[in-house]
Design an enzyme around this catalytic site. Structure first.
Site, mmCIF file in Angstrom:
data_model
loop_
_atom_site.group_PDB
_atom_site.id
_atom_site.type_symbol
_atom_site.label_atom_id
_atom_site.label_comp_id
_atom_site.label_asym_id
_atom_site.label_seq_id
_atom_site.Cartn_x
_atom_site.Cartn_y
_atom_site.Cartn_z
ATOM 1 N N TYR A 1 -5.306 -9.955 4.272
ATOM 2 C CA TYR A 1 -4.912 -9.650 2.208
ATOM 3 C C TYR A 1 -4.011 -9.120 2.698
ATOM 4 O O TYR A 1 -2.700 -8.541 3.068
ATOM 5 C CB TYR A 1 -6.173 -8.399 3.221
ATOM 6 N N GLU A 2 -3.881 -8.689 0.812
ATOM 7 C CA GLU A 2 -2.651 -8.024 0.549
ATOM 8 C C GLU A 2 -2.443 -6.690 1.004
ATOM 9 O O GLU A 2 -0.755 -5.864 0.598
ATOM 10 C CB GLU A 2 -3.126 -8.227 -0.466
ATOM 11 N N SER A 3 -3.596 -5.701 1.521
ATOM 12 C CA SER A 3 -2.979 -4.632 1.415
ATOM 13 C C SER A 3 -2.314 -4.873 3.068
ATOM 14 O O SER A 3 -2.143 -3.188 3.328
ATOM 15 C CB SER A 3 -4.809 -3.689 1.982
ATOM 16 N N GLY A 4 -2.210 -4.984 3.760
ATOM 17 C CA GLY A 4 -1.351 -5.779 4.989
ATOM 18 C C GLY A 4 -2.024 -6.105 6.042
ATOM 19 O O GLY A 4 -1.233 -5.875 7.033
#
Lengths: 250, 292, 292, 250
Positions: free
Chosen positions: D52-55
């Site tokens: 996920y883009e959040s890391g």
């Protein structure tokens, strides 16, 4: 406490430590700079943040480390960062007040050589190389150079410019876009050389107790300028010397 | 593409593994034999801490030659590889024995061409770190404030560009992309996921910049418990993990082994003399076999 | 120069403090009053996690205006700041209500100029992340592979250079250097050293890129115990720390508060209507006082 | 298990999930892509790495997350990285096999608009903007686009090119220096569009069970090309549907 006579190296280390009495943070390699910084933290400046190239920020070593990456530095630091982060986020942006550097050769503008003695392609002595020095000298708030005082070290002309101190004199750092003030002191076992505010050429501004100005001049590989008033550095106090010797004996 | 797919190809294994999101756990000898070839550009990284000595010694035992050795701080390990003549070219930023002095084999090669002349390419630490970071990003180059005014500019690979927004001149260094990166870590699990902690150096970047990756570890655990300061590297960016307890000695693996500072000091005498050096290598490297 | 020296100047304090390697712990109201000025470029960061709502609400209560608001994901917090007219210019990369849909106040400002027209500068996430990273390095710009072929090129600040080694065309984005960065973290010690854990977003970079830094925290502890995945920020790069328990709600602080997903869904209806929005702000922001 | 009739959205989600049966790693936003990836991990591909883009890398959510940064993603992931690291070390270098993207508009070369409907300076509808999409589409091994099938979405001409799919056709990605293969499928609730190997223009290659080719063509805003043999997608099995509904009900 040992009652041995004060050595020149001890006077040099204590002088360097005093220089860190008011710094917020200091970037150090191993050897005398590291000893000086640990001493400064113990004696004058308990909040001094010790930063080692290995990535340890806020290390509080009990022993003088042999390497910049000893386990004790990792165990006692406030945070540990990667090498890219150390240089990109901490050193180059100028977050560290004082950078302590050594060198094999220093010239009159406090430029440093730690790369090679002799010709680069056919060296007489191959030295370790740049390490972090060029960016430390460019980025730190100021630089303190700690070297031996002899004509082999303080030379007329560097065999290789590894690290820019004051370049060719006044205005050089600004032209190169450097942030920090550059070398503000070269501390030797004979005394302290500081850049002339106008020309940026190093001048002898103080000598250790018992050292003659003429001795320092004679041990310098260029015609060393001497400040109008050369101060005599207060010799290490009983407490300073005791702390240094106790630290070294750990 | 690393991890599973490659390792199946290299080491054989099950017939039809389309999904193999893990590194293979193999003996060190086999891992070095499969992953490192003569002439490769090889980075064995570890900044004072976690230096992969066991893997480097296995390179010597297997007689790898013509290597381009990449490392910020060559340290004793590269002194040994240079001293046995395995190195054709050295890329580095600080070639000293930390806290002790010279690396004598490194000096002898550069000053006297013994046992062979080596090519060198040297940078500052900031330059090398940004070269690895650019490699990890698969960018062709990295940007930093550095090198200006030094004689390095005339003797290494660095260029300068103007910032399009401010006009400031900035240094550009070419990315590092080793054929193989080797690192040592405290632990891996059975899928080859790796955790290291303590001084992390530039290892994560060196791993992500490389085409092939070998990680030696102190121990294999059933399950990795993330630690404070832990750097986690998933098995799917690693080709092989090899068990090598004590494999970073005389460097150290924080909380497991201690740095052998005495050996670093003794190395000065051993390495100063060509015969003493060769005899040490014969006894302590060639005369031993890989752990595990 | 941040931390001690500045904070002594800003908040008064002891007469002669030459060495002050710590952030001041002050009430949130006072911290916002001292550190954020009308017209400032302000980054309140936190990627889904740890969004500094309490500090943002204090900005609204104190009536800060003409702000340049910088944030990768404006989220509900910037929807609120835009809706009250505090924002002159918005720099961002994704202006949505995650998992829900539109940010209606953001849209109303851009589409209809209500309550005022705002200037926008938009990037991709990769661009914004590299802008912060360049800011943290105090470089004027950052390098990445991106933007090429998109209509963003014509509508934002990006330039292209050729790699001096390979000739490849790469994007260059200008560094971000906020006047003030505000983040929320789980804890600080009494010297203002901060630890956050969980999704770290771009907070460390945003802190290091800024001229002034405020950190709100869930709790003050006697001693920080480093955690797995913990990001440690020393007090000497922070100006002020303010206690704000629950200060990231309806976002969350991992292990302490939970994300209020219901509120994110309810915000859609609240924010869709100008009057409902204003009434909500009057009741839930203007009608309350800062914690601590 | 619910005995409700199969919805078009369910067919779309299961089709996307099947597409991930052999991927090593998938980059996903919230909504249907996330549901599809969680389903793929549960049904066909337990080692699938969810990014996920959040890391969060290697997240194993039990619930479908509302945001890309929900606490459950952080708690279950193999590692969590900063946003700069996510883009610089993981996405742009092409370490992720499949990137799943949505969009408000898609054109015949699978370019995407998620920025604005209408004129940029005076938009009819302001959309959220680029987010991670441009670099995900440039860097990931391949891209799967998951969108609604109607003439408002599949348009003749994008109002804004947020994300390059196949640009203006064959050779465009190579000219731009992109690494990944670009969009390999546009999965809608009517069927699947795939780029023609020669021209890179999207063609209808399969339809969901019960969907007529003519319906898909009529719901497309350009003259949609149709593959010689349009396959009918196997409808979700009892197990697939049960798993999807159970997952959605958590």
């Amino acid at each position: 406490m040992s009652t041995a006579a004060l050595s020149a190296a001890e006077a040099q280390t204590v002088t360097a430590a005093r220089r860190l009495a008011r710094a917020r943070s200091v970037f150090i390699g191993v050897g005398r700079p590291s000893t000086a910084a640990i001493l400064a933290r113990a004696l004058y400046n308990p909040r001094l943040v010790l930063v080692y190239e290995s990535g340890t920020i806020g290390a509080k070593p009990f022993h003088i480390p042999l390497s910049i990456g000893d386990g004790e530095l990792a165990h006692t630091s406030d945070l540990i960062v990667s090498v890219p982060e150390m240089f990109n986020y901490w050193i180059t942006p100028g977050r560290i007040d004082v950078g302590c550097l050594g060198a094999a050769q220093v010239d009159r503008f406090a430029n440093l050589n730690s790369t090679v003695i002799g010709d680069y392609a056919r060296p007489k002595t191959r030295l370790p190389g740049a390490g972090g020095a060029p960016e430390i000298a460019a980025g730190c708030g100021e630089v303190v150079v700690i070297v031996a005082h002899d004509r082999r070290t303080l030379v007329q002309r560097l065999d290789f410019v590894t690290t820019v101190g004051h370049g060719d004199g006044a205005g050089a750092r600004e032209r190169l876009g450097f942030r920090g003030a550059g070398p503000t002191a070269v501390i030797t076992e004979l005394g302290v050389l500081e850049p002339d505010p106008q020309t940026r050429e190093l001048r002898l501004t103080s000598v250790h107790h018992g050292v003659e100005v003429g001795d320092a001049v004679a041990a310098t590989g260029w015609e060393l300028r001497v400040a109008e008033h050369v101060e005599v550095i207060e010799p290490p106090s009983v407490d300073e010397l005791a702390a240094l010797r106790e630290l070294s004996s750990r | 593409m690393r991890g599973g797919a490659r390792i199946r190809r290299l080491f054989g294994g099950r017939a039809c593994v389309l999904i193999a999101n893990m590194a293979e756990i193999v003996p060190l000898r086999e891992a070095v034999a499969e992953l490192v070839r003569d002439g490769d550009a090889v980075a064995l990284e570890g900044f004072t801490h976690l230096i992969p000595f066991a893997a480097g010694h296995e390179l010597i035992r297997q007689g790898r030659s013509e290597l381009e050795l990449i490392r910020m701080t060559p340290d004793i390990l590269y002194d040994q590889l240079i001293g046995v003549g395995a190195c054709r070219r050295l890329v580095f930023s600080y070639g000293g024995n930390p806290g002790v002095g010279s690396l004598h084999r490194f000096r002898d090669a550069i000053e006297n061409g013994w046992p062979r002349a080596i090519e060198i390419e040297e940078h500052s630490h900031a330059g090398m770190a940004n070269r690895y970071a650019a490699g990890a990003a698969h960018l062709p180059c990295g940007l930093l404030r550095g090198y200006r005014g030094t004689d390095l500019v005339a003797h290494t690979r660095v260029a300068f560009i103007q910032c399009p927004f401010t006009g400031e001149e900035l240094a550009v260094v070419p990315a590092l992309a080793p054929d193989v990166t080797v690192i040592h870590a405290q632990e891996a699990d059975r899928d080859g996921n790796v955790q290291l902690w303590g001084i992390p150096g530039v290892q994560k970047e060196a791993v992500l910049a490389a085409d092939r990756v070998l990680v030696t570890v102190e121990r294999i655990v059933d399950r990795i418990e993330p630690r404070p300061g832990g750097v986690l590297i998933p098995g799917w960016v690693i080709d092989a993990v090899a068990l090598a307890p004590g494999g970073s000695q005389p460097s150290y693996s924080l909380d497991i082994t201690e740095r052998d500072n005495d050996f670093y000091m003794r190395w000065d005498a051993i390495s100063r003399d060509r015969d003493a050096f060769t005899s040490w290598i014969d006894t302590h490297v060639r005369g031993k076999t890989a752990v595990a």
